[in-house]
Design an enzyme around this catalytic site. Structure first.
Site, PDB file in Angstrom:
ATOM      1  CE1 TYR A 103      -3.586   2.684   0.923  1.00 22.62           C
ATOM      2  CE2 TYR A 103      -1.916   3.446   2.482  1.00 22.62           C
ATOM      3  CZ  TYR A 103      -3.098   3.649   1.790  1.00 22.62           C
ATOM      4  OH  TYR A 103      -3.792   4.826   1.967  1.00 22.62           O
ATOM      5  CB  ALA A 104       3.655   2.314   2.193  1.00 22.86           C
TER       6      ALA A 104
END
EC number: 1.5.1.50
Length: 240
Positions: A152-153
């Site tokens: 996600y990051a």
């Protein structure tokens, strides 16, 4: 669409939370809005009744993204802005193949805005100097990273980088900026203990609500000069 009617603002993922609040903000200003949604929430019916054009979209594949872009072209000859708010939040977890996690996060946060920005470029151009906008919604974790949501990051970091690349490509007609929020509002089922722990992560110790983001969106849309920048909305969380 009438000749004197403002060009619509496209908001991806506008069926709930911040995207929904932004959609209502513009509708209340008589600003035409196009909203994409994945799941049909009751709020979609409310937006439709208020005059928004709501289009169900499948951004899980490139073909789905491009099909959505073609639908947009059939409804309007131009766009005032694209707000890339559609998002998913997926952690690395036992039993889920890591390649699936990464592919899912990259698809929604990178492939989708990348393809839409290219496919809809013509609708953003031709309206004058700094007349239209793209806003990418990234995340506070772009700066800090995340040990539990690595894919996600990484995908949000890629979107952050694309902000500067598209700003270079589309200037001076189109401004391209990013908004990187941390905690803005809680979910209804968040318990008191979780809420307090989350609030303690920032210097301001509050969840400011959607208006904080809406005010920033308004600023970016009205600016004639700001482009290629990311704006953190994190309450000083990076200083904790």
């Amino acid at each position: 669409m009438g000749k004197n009617q403002p060009l619509p603002i496209l908001i991806t993922g506008g069926g709930r939370r911040i995207g929904l609040a932004i959609a209502w903000h513009f509708l209340n200003q008589k600003q035409p809005v196009i909203v994409s949604y994945r799941t049909h929430y009751p709020a979609i019916d409310g937006l439709t009744q208020a005059g928004a054009l709501c289009i169900q979209a499948d951004f899980s594949t490139d073909d789905g993204v491009l099909a959505f872009a073609e639908k947009i072209k059939t409804h309007t000859p131009g766009l005032r802005a694209i707000l890339h708010n559609a998002s998913a939040w997926m952690a690395e977890a036992p039993g889920t193949p890591l390649s699936d996690v990464l592919a899912c996060m990259m698809q929604i946060h990178v492939n989708t805005p990348y393809l839409l920005n290219h496919a809809l470029e013509r609708l953003l151009r031709g309206h004058g100097h700094a007349a239209t906008d793209i806003i990418h919604f990234t995340d506070y974790v772009v700066e800090r990273g995340s040990d539990k949501h690595i894919a996600y990051a990484a995908s949000k970091a890629a979107l952050d980088n694309m902000t500067r690349s598209f700003a270079r490509k589309l200037a001076p007609e189109v401004k391209v900026n990013a908004i990187a929020p941390s905690l803005i509002l809680f979910n209804e089922n968040d318990d008191a203990e979780y809420r307090q722990q989350a609030l303690n992560k920032s210097l301001m110790k509050t969840a400011p609500g959607e208006k904080e983001v809406i005010d920033l969106v308004d600023y970016l849309l009205t600016s004639c000069f700001v482009t290629g920048r990311s704006f953190a909305v994190d309450g000083g969380r990076h200083l904790r």
